[in-house]
Motif scaffolding. Structure first.
Motif, PDB file in Angstrom:
ATOM      1  N   ARG A 133       0.818  -1.207   0.000  1.00 28.73           N
ATOM      2  CA  ARG A 133       0.000   0.000   0.000  1.00 28.73           C
ATOM      3  C   ARG A 133       0.857   1.265   0.000  1.00 28.73           C
ATOM      4  O   ARG A 133       0.351   2.351   0.253  1.00 28.73           O
ATOM      5  CB  ARG A 133      -0.942  -0.006   1.198  1.00 28.73           C
ATOM      6  CG  ARG A 133      -1.886  -1.207   1.226  1.00 28.73           C
ATOM      7  CD  ARG A 133      -2.712  -1.218   2.490  1.00 28.73           C
ATOM      8  NE  ARG A 133      -3.625  -0.101   2.559  1.00 28.73           N
ATOM      9  CZ  ARG A 133      -4.895  -0.132   2.156  1.00 28.73           C
ATOM     10  NH1 ARG A 133      -5.396  -1.240   1.644  1.00 28.73           N
ATOM     11  NH2 ARG A 133      -5.678   0.923   2.263  1.00 28.73           N
ATOM     12  N   SER A 134       2.143   1.110  -0.235  1.00 29.11           N
ATOM     13  CA  SER A 134       3.041   2.265  -0.224  1.00 29.11           C
ATOM     14  C   SER A 134       3.255   2.795  -1.634  1.00 29.11           C
ATOM     15  O   SER A 134       3.756   2.090  -2.513  1.00 29.11           O
ATOM     16  CB  SER A 134       4.385   1.886   0.397  1.00 29.11           C
ATOM     17  OG  SER A 134       5.304   2.945   0.236  1.00 29.11           O
ATOM     18  N   LEU A 155       7.263  12.260   6.077  1.00 24.00           N
ATOM     19  CA  LEU A 155       6.485  11.229   6.771  1.00 24.00           C
ATOM     20  C   LEU A 155       5.269  10.817   5.958  1.00 24.00           C
ATOM     21  O   LEU A 155       4.509  11.652   5.469  1.00 24.00           O
ATOM     22  CB  LEU A 155       6.023  11.762   8.136  1.00 24.00           C
ATOM     23  CG  LEU A 155       5.032  10.888   8.915  1.00 24.00           C
ATOM     24  CD1 LEU A 155       5.672   9.572   9.344  1.00 24.00           C
ATOM     25  CD2 LEU A 155       4.493  11.649  10.123  1.00 24.00           C
ATOM     26  N   LEU A 156       5.082   9.503   5.827  1.00 23.68           N
ATOM     27  CA  LEU A 156       3.890   8.959   5.182  1.00 23.68           C
ATOM     28  C   LEU A 156       3.343   7.835   6.043  1.00 23.68           C
ATOM     29  O   LEU A 156       4.067   6.901   6.399  1.00 23.68           O
ATOM     30  CB  LEU A 156       4.225   8.424   3.786  1.00 23.68           C
ATOM     31  CG  LEU A 156       3.082   7.720   3.039  1.00 23.68           C
ATOM     32  CD1 LEU A 156       1.940   8.682   2.743  1.00 23.68           C
ATOM     33  CD2 LEU A 156       3.595   7.064   1.757  1.00 23.68           C
ATOM     34  N   ILE A 157       2.051   7.919   6.398  1.00 26.59           N
ATOM     35  CA  ILE A 157       1.377   6.863   7.159  1.00 26.59           C
ATOM     36  C   ILE A 157       0.233   6.342   6.305  1.00 26.59           C
ATOM     37  O   ILE A 157      -0.604   7.118   5.840  1.00 26.59           O
ATOM     38  CB  ILE A 157       0.828   7.371   8.510  1.00 26.59           C
ATOM     39  CG1 ILE A 157       1.925   8.080   9.312  1.00 26.59           C
ATOM     40  CG2 ILE A 157       0.254   6.214   9.317  1.00 26.59           C
ATOM     41  CD1 ILE A 157       1.429   8.708  10.610  1.00 26.59           C
ATOM     42  N   ILE A 191       4.265   3.094   8.716  1.00 28.35           N
ATOM     43  CA  ILE A 191       4.833   4.422   8.912  1.00 28.35           C
ATOM     44  C   ILE A 191       6.164   4.471   8.175  1.00 28.35           C
ATOM     45  O   ILE A 191       7.026   3.612   8.391  1.00 28.35           O
ATOM     46  CB  ILE A 191       5.074   4.725  10.402  1.00 28.35           C
ATOM     47  CG1 ILE A 191       3.810   4.435  11.230  1.00 28.35           C
ATOM     48  CG2 ILE A 191       5.547   6.143  10.609  1.00 28.35           C
ATOM     49  CD1 ILE A 191       4.047   3.434  12.319  1.00 28.35           C
ATOM     50  N   GLU A 192       6.339   5.452   7.330  1.00 27.21           N
ATOM     51  CA  GLU A 192       7.573   5.560   6.556  1.00 27.21           C
ATOM     52  C   GLU A 192       8.128   6.975   6.624  1.00 27.21           C
ATOM     53  O   GLU A 192       7.382   7.947   6.487  1.00 27.21           O
ATOM     54  CB  GLU A 192       7.322   5.194   5.094  1.00 27.21           C
ATOM     55  CG  GLU A 192       6.790   3.790   4.888  1.00 27.21           C
ATOM     56  CD  GLU A 192       6.482   3.507   3.432  1.00 27.21           C
ATOM     57  OE1 GLU A 192       7.406   3.662   2.604  1.00 27.21           O
ATOM     58  OE2 GLU A 192       5.333   3.159   3.126  1.00 27.21           O
ATOM     59  N   ARG A 202      11.022   2.351   7.981  1.00 33.34           N
ATOM     60  CA  ARG A 202       9.660   1.917   7.732  1.00 33.34           C
ATOM     61  C   ARG A 202       9.245   1.025   8.899  1.00 33.34           C
ATOM     62  O   ARG A 202       9.985   0.105   9.261  1.00 33.34           O
ATOM     63  CB  ARG A 202       9.525   1.141   6.412  1.00 33.34           C
ATOM     64  CG  ARG A 202       8.136   0.510   6.199  1.00 33.34           C
ATOM     65  CD  ARG A 202       8.089  -0.289   4.900  1.00 33.34           C
ATOM     66  NE  ARG A 202       6.894  -1.130   4.813  1.00 33.34           N
ATOM     67  CZ  ARG A 202       5.721  -0.724   4.365  1.00 33.34           C
ATOM     68  NH1 ARG A 202       5.553   0.520   3.951  1.00 33.34           N
ATOM     69  NH2 ARG A 202       4.698  -1.568   4.313  1.00 33.34           N
ATOM     70  N   ILE A 203       8.089   1.303   9.479  1.00 32.29           N
ATOM     71  CA  ILE A 203       7.569   0.511  10.592  1.00 32.29           C
ATOM     72  C   ILE A 203       6.140   0.115  10.266  1.00 32.29           C
ATOM     73  O   ILE A 203       5.332   0.968   9.891  1.00 32.29           O
ATOM     74  CB  ILE A 203       7.588   1.305  11.918  1.00 32.29           C
ATOM     75  CG1 ILE A 203       9.000   1.782  12.244  1.00 32.29           C
ATOM     76  CG2 ILE A 203       7.032   0.453  13.061  1.00 32.29           C
ATOM     77  CD1 ILE A 203       9.065   2.733  13.426  1.00 32.29           C
ATOM     78  N   THR A 204       5.823  -1.157  10.379  1.00 30.28           N
ATOM     79  CA  THR A 204       4.431  -1.581  10.286  1.00 30.28           C
ATOM     80  C   THR A 204       3.977  -1.967  11.683  1.00 30.28           C
ATOM     81  O   THR A 204       4.709  -2.634  12.434  1.00 30.28           O
ATOM     82  CB  THR A 204       4.251  -2.763   9.325  1.00 30.28           C
ATOM     83  OG1 THR A 204       5.073  -3.843   9.735  1.00 30.28           O
ATOM     84  CG2 THR A 204       4.602  -2.361   7.904  1.00 30.28           C
TER      85      THR A 204
END
Length: 313
Positions: A44-45, A190-192, A203-204, A210-212
């Motif tokens: 989804r990124s 930042l992109l969520i 979260i990127e 990158r954190i899921t």
């Protein structure tokens, strides 16, 4: 007498012959329980346009719990790869070694600390009178980067409904409203984005990490197997996390962070049934955004503190 014996023998032979020749009615086999369909996941990124929105089936080993690695564009099991933090809490370090860190309930611990990135975790849990430690889970993480503060956490809930949102986020002390299954948030680097309709996000920060994060409960079966004794007043909703880092220095430290150093040698006894990382005080910190743990590297250059960093806001 002889006639009676002959009659008895004849009857016996007749019964044996009847049993042998009689057809045996086969019992219908119970059809096997249908295997649950594997969960479908997608990247989804938008940072990975070649993979964005492509659907994949979860592998057999984790048919209900996987994610898409947008770089490799393939599904992988959630809790078995380097950078995973799941369950009680179980880590897979950057070196690939699996270990546990129990900490203490209602306290905060430094997961990673580097010059420009600091991540703390808040632990929740309960005490088992039979043990000398708490059962603990990660309820929230606080992330410091680029003079920003990002808080990701699981709401306390008594009963679990996967269709309800149990996730909360705040950015620079402002709560974000997660409205809609296609919700996303962008602010500078930042992109969520959502990884599922509820309870899952990615979260990127470009060129940094990158954190899921997925909110999950302690289920009745899990509680029974591990002896958690979870009651109906709190299902201990917590975070399962996956970390990927792109620009860590060789000074990085923290429970998870140190495992990404090139010269790191694990002291964990990997042959143990539950390999545990100890030295809890070394990673303890005074708050979810505090940088006062012994291993803190945040705001430093070449191993020395910056002279004028100012307060992180």
């Amino acid at each position: 007498m002889k006639t009676s014996s002959s009659l008895l023998l004849w009857l016996l032979l007749f019964i044996i012959s009847w049993v042998i020749e009689s057809p045996v009615t086969a019992q219908p086999l119970k059809p096997p329980s249908p295997r649950p369909k594997p969960k479908k996941v997608r990247c989804r990124s938008r940072l990975f346009p070649a993979c964005f929105n492509q659907w994949h089936n979860c592998p057999d080993d984790c048919s209900r719990d996987c994610y898409v690695d947008c770089v490799a564009c393939k599904p992988v099991c959630s809790c078995n790869n380097p950078g995973a933090l799941c369950q009680d809490p179980r880590f897979v370090g950057g070196d690939g070694v699996t270990f546990y860190f129990h900490g203490h309930k209602d306290q905060d611990f430094c997961l990673l600390s580097d010059r420009n990135l600091h991540i703390n975790a808040h632990f929740i849990g309960k005490r088992d009178p039979k043990l000398t430690r708490d059962f603990t889970w990660v309820q929230s993480i606080g992330i410091l980067f680029d003079n920003h503060k990002l808080l990701i956490g699981a709401k306390k809930t008594s009963t679990w409904d996967n269709n309800e949102e149990h996730l909360f986020i705040s950015f620079d002390d402002t709560p974000l409203s997660l409205d809609g299954r296609n919700w996303n948030y962008r602010n500078s680097s930042l992109l969520i984005t959502r990884t599922s309709a509820t309870n899952g996000i990615a979260i990127e920060v470009q060129n940094s990490f990158r954190i899921t994060a997925t909110v999950v409960p302690i289920g009745a079966d899990e509680s029974r197997i591990h002896g958690y004794n979870i009651t109906n007043d709190d299902c201990f909703a917590h975070l399962d996390l996956r970390f990927k880092f792109y620009s860590l220095s060789d000074e990085v430290d923290g429970i998870l962070g140190q495992t990404y150093r090139r010269n790191y040698v694990s002291k964990i006894k990997v042959s143990a049934n539950m390999p545990v990382m100890g030295n809890i005080p070394k990673y303890s910190t005074s708050g979810i955004f505090a940088t006062d743990c012994i291993v803190s590297r945040f705001g430093r250059r070449n191993g020395t503190p910056e002279m004028d960093t100012g307060e992180v806001v």
